[in-house]
Write a protein that holds these residues in place. Sequence first.
Motif, PDB file in Angstrom:
ATOM      1  N   PRO A  29      23.048  42.864  37.945  1.00 46.40           N
ATOM      2  CA  PRO A  29      24.407  42.677  38.455  1.00 46.40           C
ATOM      3  C   PRO A  29      24.663  41.218  38.796  1.00 46.40           C
ATOM      4  O   PRO A  29      25.749  40.851  39.201  1.00 46.40           O
ATOM      5  N   MET A  30      23.560  40.321  39.169  1.00 45.64           N
ATOM      6  CA  MET A  30      23.679  39.107  39.519  1.00 45.64           C
ATOM      7  C   MET A  30      24.575  38.419  38.337  1.00 45.64           C
ATOM      8  O   MET A  30      25.373  37.489  38.740  1.00 45.64           O
ATOM      9  N   GLY A  31      24.228  38.727  37.200  1.00 44.90           N
ATOM     10  CA  GLY A  31      25.150  38.021  36.193  1.00 44.90           C
ATOM     11  C   GLY A  31      26.536  38.578  35.866  1.00 44.90           C
ATOM     12  O   GLY A  31      27.409  37.799  35.046  1.00 44.90           O
ATOM     13  N   LEU A  32      26.819  39.713  36.421  1.00 42.63           N
ATOM     14  CA  LEU A  32      28.342  40.329  35.968  1.00 42.63           C
ATOM     15  C   LEU A  32      29.009  40.476  37.354  1.00 42.63           C
ATOM     16  O   LEU A  32      29.817  41.341  37.387  1.00 42.63           O
ATOM     17  N   LEU A  33      28.753  39.751  38.404  1.00 42.95           N
ATOM     18  CA  LEU A  33      29.390  39.721  39.647  1.00 42.95           C
ATOM     19  C   LEU A  33      31.046  39.748  39.440  1.00 42.95           C
ATOM     20  O   LEU A  33      31.557  40.819  40.144  1.00 42.95           O
ATOM     21  N   PRO A  34      31.654  38.850  38.705  1.00 41.83           N
ATOM     22  CA  PRO A  34      33.130  39.052  38.890  1.00 41.83           C
ATOM     23  C   PRO A  34      33.616  40.238  38.083  1.00 41.83           C
ATOM     24  O   PRO A  34      34.577  40.658  38.588  1.00 41.83           O
ATOM     25  N   GLN A  35      32.953  40.618  36.930  1.00 47.04           N
ATOM     26  CA  GLN A  35      33.533  41.769  36.256  1.00 47.04           C
ATOM     27  C   GLN A  35      33.221  43.082  36.990  1.00 47.04           C
ATOM     28  O   GLN A  35      34.228  44.024  36.830  1.00 47.04           O
ATOM     29  N   MET A  36      31.994  42.979  37.553  1.00 45.84           N
ATOM     30  CA  MET A  36      31.939  44.475  38.431  1.00 45.84           C
ATOM     31  C   MET A  36      32.794  44.413  39.746  1.00 45.84           C
ATOM     32  O   MET A  36      33.052  45.491  39.997  1.00 45.84           O
ATOM     33  N   HIS A  38      35.705  43.210  39.789  1.00 47.05           N
ATOM     34  CA  HIS A  38      37.019  43.582  39.422  1.00 47.05           C
ATOM     35  C   HIS A  38      37.185  45.075  39.010  1.00 47.05           C
ATOM     36  O   HIS A  38      37.907  45.842  39.702  1.00 47.05           O
ATOM     37  N   GLY A  39      36.090  45.571  38.499  1.00 47.84           N
ATOM     38  CA  GLY A  39      36.056  46.886  37.886  1.00 47.84           C
ATOM     39  C   GLY A  39      35.973  48.010  39.069  1.00 47.84           C
ATOM     40  O   GLY A  39      36.551  49.094  39.040  1.00 47.84           O
ATOM     41  N   LEU A  40      35.199  47.696  40.102  1.00 56.36           N
ATOM     42  CA  LEU A  40      34.718  48.649  41.087  1.00 56.36           C
ATOM     43  C   LEU A  40      35.673  48.115  42.616  1.00 56.36           C
ATOM     44  O   LEU A  40      35.433  49.216  43.332  1.00 56.36           O
ATOM     45  N   GLY A  41      36.539  47.226  42.402  1.00 49.46           N
ATOM     46  CA  GLY A  41      37.502  46.992  43.598  1.00 49.46           C
ATOM     47  C   GLY A  41      36.825  46.433  44.637  1.00 49.46           C
ATOM     48  O   GLY A  41      37.132  47.134  45.750  1.00 49.46           O
ATOM     49  N   ALA A  42      35.579  45.855  44.695  1.00 44.25           N
ATOM     50  CA  ALA A  42      34.802  45.471  45.722  1.00 44.25           C
ATOM     51  C   ALA A  42      34.446  43.997  45.628  1.00 44.25           C
ATOM     52  O   ALA A  42      34.600  43.221  44.561  1.00 44.25           O
ATOM     53  N   SER A  43      34.330  43.134  46.822  1.00 46.78           N
ATOM     54  CA  SER A  43      34.434  41.812  46.876  1.00 46.78           C
ATOM     55  C   SER A  43      32.949  41.505  46.109  1.00 46.78           C
ATOM     56  O   SER A  43      31.925  42.429  46.232  1.00 46.78           O
ATOM     57  N   GLN A  44      32.793  40.247  45.912  1.00 54.34           N
ATOM     58  CA  GLN A  44      31.620  39.671  45.263  1.00 54.34           C
ATOM     59  C   GLN A  44      30.388  39.925  46.019  1.00 54.34           C
ATOM     60  O   GLN A  44      29.264  40.250  45.580  1.00 54.34           O
ATOM     61  N   GLN A 159      29.665  40.576  29.348  1.00 53.17           N
ATOM     62  CA  GLN A 159      30.794  39.838  29.358  1.00 53.17           C
ATOM     63  C   GLN A 159      31.669  39.960  28.034  1.00 53.17           C
ATOM     64  O   GLN A 159      32.683  39.983  27.694  1.00 53.17           O
ATOM     65  N   ALA A 160      30.992  40.245  26.943  1.00 55.16           N
ATOM     66  CA  ALA A 160      31.517  40.560  25.546  1.00 55.16           C
ATOM     67  C   ALA A 160      32.073  41.984  25.440  1.00 55.16           C
ATOM     68  O   ALA A 160      33.107  42.199  24.799  1.00 55.16           O
ATOM     69  N   ALA A 161      31.561  42.868  25.992  1.00 53.62           N
ATOM     70  CA  ALA A 161      31.869  44.306  25.589  1.00 53.62           C
ATOM     71  C   ALA A 161      32.145  44.910  27.044  1.00 53.62           C
ATOM     72  O   ALA A 161      32.516  46.389  26.944  1.00 53.62           O
ATOM     73  N   GLY A 162      32.370  44.508  28.095  1.00 53.32           N
ATOM     74  CA  GLY A 162      32.531  45.065  29.392  1.00 53.32           C
ATOM     75  C   GLY A 162      31.264  45.300  30.183  1.00 53.32           C
ATOM     76  O   GLY A 162      30.090  45.585  29.689  1.00 53.32           O
ATOM     77  N   TRP A 163      31.136  45.160  31.693  1.00 56.01           N
ATOM     78  CA  TRP A 163      30.007  45.145  32.207  1.00 56.01           C
ATOM     79  C   TRP A 163      29.275  46.951  32.113  1.00 56.01           C
ATOM     80  O   TRP A 163      28.077  46.923  32.257  1.00 56.01           O
ATOM     81  N   ARG A 164      30.156  47.897  31.861  1.00 55.65           N
ATOM     82  CA  ARG A 164      29.395  49.041  31.844  1.00 55.65           C
ATOM     83  C   ARG A 164      28.521  49.053  30.646  1.00 55.65           C
ATOM     84  O   ARG A 164      27.721  50.047  30.810  1.00 55.65           O
TER      85      ARG A 164
END
Length: 392
Positions: A29-36, A38-44, A159-164
């Motif tokens: 999750p450290m490398g995907l903070l902005p994507q997660m 946005h996707g989970l609707g939570a602050s970084q 980043q290329a295919a989505g954090w999920r």
Amino acid sequence: MGLTGRRPAVGPAVLFTVALTTITTETLPMGLLPQMSHGLGASQDLIGWLVGGYSLIIIAVTMPLATATARLDRRRLLVMIMGLFAVGNALLAVAPNYPIALLARLVTASGHGVLWSAMAGYAASLVTPDKAGRAVAVVFAGNSAALTAGVPLGTLLGQAAGWRTGFAVLSGLSVLLMVAARSLLPGRSASPAPSGLREALRLPSVRIVTAATALVMLGQFTLHTYLVPYLGDADQSGTATTAALFVFGAAGILGVWAAGLLADRGAGRYLLVTLALHATAVAVLPVTGGAVTIAAIAVWGLAYAALPTLLQTLALKTAPHAVPAASTLFIIAFNVGITAGSALGGQTLRHLGPGPLPVAAVLPVLAAAVTVAVGLRRARRTPHLAVVRPGA
């Protein structure tokens, strides 16, 4: 003949991959903070708690669960825990909101510490006694490899295919490791449950390493958890972060290699040098730019990757009769630091912004250096207390 015969490298290789997978799960999750976010609707800073909270769970449940599973066959325990990772990562990959994501992290974290408390003994049992140290080193190299390769690659994939997608891949890899462990690893009776923590903490070397480990991880994860916002990737393009993580990782490979060569020659001495490099690299980040920033990140990655090996070697070599307790304390201290670092970094980010993160991160590393230096100096003056030799 099994793994101690014709295929002695298979067991440690499987456990190395287990280590790589579990630590990547913990820290991705450290490398995907902005994507997660946005996707989970939570602050970084809340997403950062998917790392810090994960470690908090490890701290809370490792000792009782290690005791409860003390008589369980090690292979069976490994298969069960990788099953937890498969389920937890799959749940995170489909989590519709932040509470479900937290639940997914609870599932994986519940087995993480138990697994790591058993890994060293299991690895040593898979090879002949003269190769036990090498087998343990291979397994623990998976820790550094996760941060130097697993997280950068997982970040790039996310980043290329989505954090999920990154967590879905980790879930699939966990399933494959369940099959590999069942097919390739032998059953082994359990080691005694971790005990004697109070006795171990009476040893100067164990106290030094426990305190220094917690401080190093506090400093490391204050900045590392929030490296994405610090580097300014608010647009989620991830360009700066990806480059930084790969530089950090490439340098970390050199750091792991160097630590392996130097640890036996004087873990304490080289630990001080490495802490100094770590602190210097982080301290200069706010006043650098461009290629100089990349160079500082490279030194930071090299130093950080070497630290777990040097810390653990110092503890195990200077407290040979307290290895299980020292290993357990190392794991707990490691995760105390991660939890506290995620919290400190999150509060710094929330109230002061990303700019001061390196300053907040460097202070605990300097404190760790002082702790080690003072401990080694006292050991020289009082060798009967023991355990830490001047050149250790």
